[in-house]
Design an enzyme around this catalytic site. Structure first.
Site, PDB file in Angstrom:
ATOM      1  N   LEU A  75      38.949 -16.369  56.493  1.00  0.00           N
ATOM      2  CA  LEU A  75      38.628 -17.592  57.249  1.00  0.00           C
ATOM      3  C   LEU A  75      39.678 -17.963  58.282  1.00  0.00           C
ATOM      4  CD1 LEU A  75      37.862 -18.488  53.916  1.00  0.00           C
ATOM      5  CD2 LEU A  75      36.549 -20.057  55.317  1.00  0.00           C
TER       6      LEU A  75
ATOM      7  N   ARG B 201      23.970 -30.449  67.541  1.00  0.00           N
ATOM      8  CA  ARG B 201      24.632 -29.594  66.556  1.00  0.00           C
ATOM      9  C   ARG B 201      23.881 -29.699  65.236  1.00  0.00           C
ATOM     10  NH1 ARG B 201      26.259 -28.083  70.668  1.00  0.00           N
ATOM     11  NH2 ARG B 201      28.395 -27.674  71.374  1.00  0.00           N
TER      12      ARG B 201
ATOM     13  N   TYR C 142      36.786 -19.434  72.358  1.00  0.00           N
ATOM     14  CA  TYR C 142      36.722 -19.441  70.886  1.00  0.00           C
ATOM     15  C   TYR C 142      35.583 -18.542  70.394  1.00  0.00           C
ATOM     16  CZ  TYR C 142      35.125 -20.957  66.271  1.00  0.00           C
ATOM     17  OH  TYR C 142      34.671 -20.974  64.973  1.00  0.00           O
TER      18      TYR C 142
ATOM     19  N   SER D 257      36.075 -14.881  70.995  1.00  0.00           N
ATOM     20  CA  SER D 257      37.047 -14.244  70.083  1.00  0.00           C
ATOM     21  C   SER D 257      36.432 -14.051  68.694  1.00  0.00           C
ATOM     22  CB  SER D 257      38.340 -15.063  70.010  1.00  0.00           C
ATOM     23  OG  SER D 257      38.123 -16.303  69.362  1.00  0.00           O
ATOM     24  N   LYS D 258      35.572 -14.995  68.261  1.00  0.00           N
ATOM     25  CA  LYS D 258      34.895 -14.822  66.967  1.00  0.00           C
ATOM     26  C   LYS D 258      33.875 -13.676  67.061  1.00  0.00           C
ATOM     27  CE  LYS D 258      35.212 -16.911  63.612  1.00  0.00           C
ATOM     28  NZ  LYS D 258      36.112 -16.776  62.436  1.00  0.00           N
TER      29      LYS D 258
ATOM     30  N   THR E 236      30.861 -17.805  62.796  1.00  0.00           N
ATOM     31  CA  THR E 236      30.242 -19.035  63.297  1.00  0.00           C
ATOM     32  C   THR E 236      28.924 -18.742  64.014  1.00  0.00           C
ATOM     33  OG1 THR E 236      30.542 -20.770  64.956  1.00  0.00           O
ATOM     34  CG2 THR E 236      31.729 -18.747  65.352  1.00  0.00           C
ATOM     35  N   ASP E 237      28.067 -19.758  64.090  1.00  0.00           N
ATOM     36  CA  ASP E 237      26.820 -19.605  64.861  1.00  0.00           C
ATOM     37  C   ASP E 237      27.091 -19.593  66.367  1.00  0.00           C
ATOM     38  OD1 ASP E 237      27.468 -22.295  65.203  1.00  0.00           O
ATOM     39  OD2 ASP E 237      25.503 -23.071  64.625  1.00  0.00           O
ATOM     40  N   GLU E 238      28.309 -19.989  66.773  1.00  0.00           N
ATOM     41  CA  GLU E 238      28.598 -20.067  68.216  1.00  0.00           C
ATOM     42  C   GLU E 238      28.577 -18.692  68.879  1.00  0.00           C
ATOM     43  OE1 GLU E 238      31.691 -22.639  69.534  1.00  0.00           O
ATOM     44  OE2 GLU E 238      31.214 -24.171  68.056  1.00  0.00           O
TER      45      GLU E 238
HETATM   46  P1  NAD Z   1      40.740 -24.859  60.508  1.00  0.00           P
HETATM   47  O1  NAD Z   1      41.264 -24.820  61.901  1.00  0.00           O
HETATM   48  O2  NAD Z   1      40.569 -26.154  59.814  1.00  0.00           O
HETATM   49  O3  NAD Z   1      41.670 -23.969  59.582  1.00  0.00           O
HETATM   50  C1  NAD Z   1      42.158 -22.710  59.965  1.00  0.00           C
HETATM   51  C2  NAD Z   1      43.210 -22.285  58.940  1.00  0.00           C
HETATM   52  O4  NAD Z   1      43.685 -20.991  59.326  1.00  0.00           O
HETATM   53  C3  NAD Z   1      44.425 -23.229  58.877  1.00  0.00           C
HETATM   54  O5  NAD Z   1      44.788 -23.447  57.547  1.00  0.00           O
HETATM   55  C4  NAD Z   1      45.499 -22.441  59.622  1.00  0.00           C
HETATM   56  O6  NAD Z   1      46.819 -22.730  59.170  1.00  0.00           O
HETATM   57  C5  NAD Z   1      45.108 -21.009  59.305  1.00  0.00           C
HETATM   58  N1  NAD Z   1      45.592 -20.055  60.310  1.00  0.00           N
HETATM   59  C6  NAD Z   1      45.460 -20.149  61.667  1.00  0.00           C
HETATM   60  N2  NAD Z   1      46.056 -19.099  62.252  1.00  0.00           N
HETATM   61  C7  NAD Z   1      46.536 -18.321  61.255  1.00  0.00           C
HETATM   62  C8  NAD Z   1      47.245 -17.082  61.228  1.00  0.00           C
HETATM   63  N3  NAD Z   1      47.571 -16.442  62.357  1.00  0.00           N
HETATM   64  N4  NAD Z   1      47.592 -16.560  60.030  1.00  0.00           N
HETATM   65  C9  NAD Z   1      47.270 -17.204  58.874  1.00  0.00           C
HETATM   66  N5  NAD Z   1      46.628 -18.387  58.837  1.00  0.00           N
HETATM   67  C10 NAD Z   1      46.256 -18.930  60.015  1.00  0.00           C
HETATM   68  O7  NAD Z   1      39.357 -24.041  60.561  1.00  0.00           O
HETATM   69  P2  NAD Z   1      37.995 -24.307  59.792  1.00  0.00           P
HETATM   70  O8  NAD Z   1      37.201 -25.278  60.557  1.00  0.00           O
HETATM   71  O9  NAD Z   1      38.287 -24.528  58.370  1.00  0.00           O
HETATM   72  O10 NAD Z   1      37.314 -22.875  59.980  1.00  0.00           O
HETATM   73  C11 NAD Z   1      37.573 -21.825  59.072  1.00  0.00           C
HETATM   74  C12 NAD Z   1      36.785 -20.599  59.480  1.00  0.00           C
HETATM   75  O11 NAD Z   1      35.390 -20.907  59.469  1.00  0.00           O
HETATM   76  C13 NAD Z   1      37.091 -20.096  60.894  1.00  0.00           C
HETATM   77  O12 NAD Z   1      37.078 -18.697  60.860  1.00  0.00           O
HETATM   78  C14 NAD Z   1      35.957 -20.653  61.733  1.00  0.00           C
HETATM   79  O13 NAD Z   1      35.706 -19.820  62.838  1.00  0.00           O
HETATM   80  C15 NAD Z   1      34.818 -20.618  60.745  1.00  0.00           C
HETATM   81  N6  NAD Z   1      33.751 -21.620  60.947  1.00  0.00           N
HETATM   82  C16 NAD Z   1      34.053 -22.941  61.113  1.00  0.00           C
HETATM   83  C17 NAD Z   1      33.030 -23.872  61.239  1.00  0.00           C
HETATM   84  C18 NAD Z   1      33.317 -25.355  61.387  1.00  0.00           C
HETATM   85  O14 NAD Z   1      32.386 -26.142  61.612  1.00  0.00           O
HETATM   86  N7  NAD Z   1      34.557 -25.818  61.247  1.00  0.00           N
HETATM   87  C19 NAD Z   1      31.693 -23.441  61.225  1.00  0.00           C
HETATM   88  C20 NAD Z   1      31.428 -22.076  61.081  1.00  0.00           C
HETATM   89  C21 NAD Z   1      32.466 -21.181  60.942  1.00  0.00           C
HETATM   90  O1  DAU Z   2      28.964 -24.350  65.187  1.00  0.00           O
HETATM   91  C1  DAU Z   2      30.088 -24.031  64.440  1.00  0.00           C
HETATM   92  C2  DAU Z   2      31.335 -24.492  65.148  1.00  0.00           C
HETATM   93  O2  DAU Z   2      31.359 -25.916  65.055  1.00  0.00           O
HETATM   94  C3  DAU Z   2      32.603 -23.892  64.571  1.00  0.00           C
HETATM   95  O3  DAU Z   2      32.584 -22.502  64.762  1.00  0.00           O
HETATM   96  C4  DAU Z   2      33.839 -24.499  65.226  1.00  0.00           C
HETATM   97  O4  DAU Z   2      35.010 -23.999  64.605  1.00  0.00           O
HETATM   98  C5  DAU Z   2      33.784 -25.997  65.057  1.00  0.00           C
HETATM   99  O5  DAU Z   2      34.884 -26.595  65.691  1.00  0.00           O
HETATM  100  C6  DAU Z   2      32.480 -26.555  65.617  1.00  0.00           C
HETATM  101  O6  DAU Z   2      32.443 -26.446  67.070  1.00  0.00           O
HETATM  102  P1  DAU Z   2      31.903 -27.629  68.013  1.00  0.00           P
HETATM  103  O7  DAU Z   2      32.481 -27.451  69.352  1.00  0.00           O
HETATM  104  O8  DAU Z   2      30.435 -27.762  67.890  1.00  0.00           O
HETATM  105  O9  DAU Z   2      32.573 -28.899  67.226  1.00  0.00           O
HETATM  106  P2  DAU Z   2      33.300 -30.215  67.779  1.00  0.00           P
HETATM  107  O10 DAU Z   2      33.449 -31.138  66.605  1.00  0.00           O
HETATM  108  O11 DAU Z   2      34.493 -29.898  68.587  1.00  0.00           O
HETATM  109  O12 DAU Z   2      32.193 -30.843  68.741  1.00  0.00           O
HETATM  110  C7  DAU Z   2      30.911 -31.213  68.247  1.00  0.00           C
HETATM  111  C8  DAU Z   2      30.120 -31.766  69.421  1.00  0.00           C
HETATM  112  O13 DAU Z   2      30.700 -33.025  69.818  1.00  0.00           O
HETATM  113  C9  DAU Z   2      30.155 -30.893  70.648  1.00  0.00           C
HETATM  114  O14 DAU Z   2      28.910 -30.981  71.311  1.00  0.00           O
HETATM  115  C10 DAU Z   2      31.239 -31.516  71.530  1.00  0.00           C
HETATM  116  C11 DAU Z   2      31.153 -32.991  71.183  1.00  0.00           C
HETATM  117  N1  DAU Z   2      32.418 -33.762  71.234  1.00  0.00           N
HETATM  118  C12 DAU Z   2      33.500 -33.268  70.577  1.00  0.00           C
HETATM  119  C13 DAU Z   2      34.695 -33.960  70.593  1.00  0.00           C
HETATM  120  C14 DAU Z   2      35.916 -33.384  69.889  1.00  0.00           C
HETATM  121  C15 DAU Z   2      32.462 -34.988  71.896  1.00  0.00           C
HETATM  122  O15 DAU Z   2      31.453 -35.440  72.460  1.00  0.00           O
HETATM  123  N2  DAU Z   2      33.658 -35.660  71.907  1.00  0.00           N
HETATM  124  C16 DAU Z   2      34.781 -35.192  71.299  1.00  0.00           C
HETATM  125  O16 DAU Z   2      35.849 -35.858  71.366  1.00  0.00           O
END
Ligand code: NAD
Ligand code: DAU
Length: 353
Positions: free
Chosen positions: A85, A223, A159, A162-163, A134-136
């Site tokens: 992750l 979203r 982002y 890279s994923k 991620t779905d992105e």
């Molecule tokens: P996050 O940013 O909250 O956490 C990322 C973690 O990875 C942190 O603990 C950070 O310290 C660690 N990390 C970063 N760089 C590192 C490195 N070089 N070596 C070791 N550890 C490192 O992220 P998240 O939102 O919990 O997402 C986790 C995973 O799930 C990611 O791969 C993300 O792409 C994926 N994902 C996230 C979402 C979402 O909505 N947040 C949705 C789908 C998929």
């Molecule tokens: O779909 C999965 C992804 O969801 C994950 O892979 C990413 O790690 C996670 O960060 C998330 O990406 P989003 O860009 O969708 O999430 P974020 O919370 O940054 O933004 C959600 C929506 O809200 C998006 O349309 C942008 C908008 N937004 C976001 C922020 C931070 C705002 O309008 N204002 C804001 O300040």
């Protein structure tokens, strides 16, 4: 008796990672969990306080790009499986600093795959490399349609690109070296421990502080939100029962326009904070749109339901209330993570927007 496994979970101190670590540590005491995390701004060991002393849990601080360290972990802990992750995860940060995303998400994933290849050495019995994505990677939908596992990749931010690259590397190791892999692509998560750079926790924090709620563009982007513990349970299901070489979409069938979500959040928070109805909505402020802002994400998770029987457990309103309750009860956590570099991040990201 259930068989023992030694599982390396990367990024286990982050938002989703900490819920995945907790889920595995509690649900599968026969598994040894080794959590490798660099503790970047997004990683926080406070997220894991309740399980840190469990006998089947070990924490290692380090970078997934550090090949010597990663190789040593595979040797020392005789790793059977990886659940990967660790990543840079915030789209806005990828727009201002794309190379950090290439480094961690692409090079880091390649480093882990290569370490698994050399440690397992073609003997893949009982081994698994599970990549959390991620779905992105699928790009942006119009008003209709869904992302399926067969949807062509079309990433549009540094982002998501890279994923996507990391997903391709995982499949390349499957095809080239026959490494047993599985990938899941999940929609937007929300819930406790979410870092307040993302829409929901940032808005909760700003409402508590009576600060403006920055809505990008017209707030019409959509979203598909899933409670983070449902994501953890889906990962557990796929880890246990998923087919090798497959991709599974994970989602909540729960689409919200950003502005509608923020209105709902404002209503919930007015009630919880005993504020006059409508007072949080006054904080809504439309700001300059995100560059390349994907219009809509929507996951079709039928494969996961039909093949492995997984379904989300929570309705959104219920999950959002639980989330708000958690932030209100854990303001110390919020204060810790918003001290230090958060203020300068916020200033750079939102000043003059
Ligand atoms: P996050 O940013 O909250 O956490 C990322 C973690 O990875 C942190 O603990 C950070 O310290 C660690 N990390 C970063 N760089 C590192 C490195 N070089 N070596 C070791 N550890 C490192 O992220 P998240 O939102 O919990 O997402 C986790 C995973 O799930 C990611 O791969 C993300 O792409 C994926 N994902 C996230 C979402 C979402 O909505 N947040 C949705 C789908 C998929
Ligand atoms: O779909 C999965 C992804 O969801 C994950 O892979 C990413 O790690 C996670 O960060 C998330 O990406 P989003 O860009 O969708 O999430 P974020 O919370 O940054 O933004 C959600 C929506 O809200 C998006 O349309 C942008 C908008 N937004 C976001 C922020 C931070 C705002 O309008 N204002 C804001 O300040």
């Amino acid at each position: 008796m259930a068989s023992t496994k030694r599982i390396l979970i990367t990024g286990g101190a982050g938002f989703i990672g900490s819920h995945v670590v907790r889920y595995f540590v509690n649900a599968a005491p026969h598994y040894q969990i080794i959590n490798l995390d660099a503790l970047t701004y997004a990683g926080n060991l406070e997220n894991l306080k309740d399980i840190q002393d469990k006998p089947n849990y070990t924490f290692v601080k380090g970078d997934i790009c550090d090949a010597a360290l990663v190789n040593a972990i595979f040797q020392e802990h005789a790793i059977d499986a990886v659940i990967h992750l660790a990543a840079e995860s915030h789209v806005d940060r990828s727009i201002s600093n794309p190379l950090a995303f290439v480094q961690t998400n692409v090079m880091g994933t390649a480093t882990l795959l290569n370490a698994a290849r050399s440690a397992w050495h073609g003997n893949y019995d009982g081994k698994l490399f599970y990549h959390v994505s991620t779905d992105e990677v699928y790009g942006s939908l119009g008003e209709t349609g869904f992302f399926y596992e067969t949807t062509a990749y079309d990433p549009r931010s540094p982002y998501s690109a890279s994923k996507a690259a990391s997903d391709h590397l995982v499949m390349a190791f499957y095809h080239t070296y026959h490494m047993p892999v599985v990938i899941s692509n999940c929609s937007n998560n929300y819930g406790p421990n979410h870092f307040p750079e993302k829409l929901i926790p940032l808005s909760i924090n700003n409402i508590i502080q009576n600060k403006p709620l920055p809505i990008y563009g017209k707030g019409e982007n959509v979203r598909d939100w899933l409670y983070v513990i449902d994501h953890a349970s889906a990962i557990f299901t796929i880890f246990e029962k998923g087919r090798i070489g497959e991709t599974y979409n994970i989602g909540g069938h729960n689409e919200w326009k950003n502005i509608d979500l923020i209105h709902l959040l404002c209503k919930i928070m007015d009630k919880k904070l005993n504020r006059e109805a409508g007072s949080s909505e006054k904080l809504i402020t439309y700001v300059t749109d995100r560059a390349g802002h994907d219009l809509r994400y929507a996951i079709d998770a039928t494969k996961l339901k039909d093949e492995l029987g997984w379904m989300p457990s929570l309705q959104f309103e219920e999950g959002l209330e639980k989330t708000v309750d958690w932030y209100l009860e854990n303001q110390e956590w919020l204060n810790h993570v918003t001290s230090g570099s958060y203020a300068s991040y916020y200033e750079t990201q939102y000043h003059n927007r």
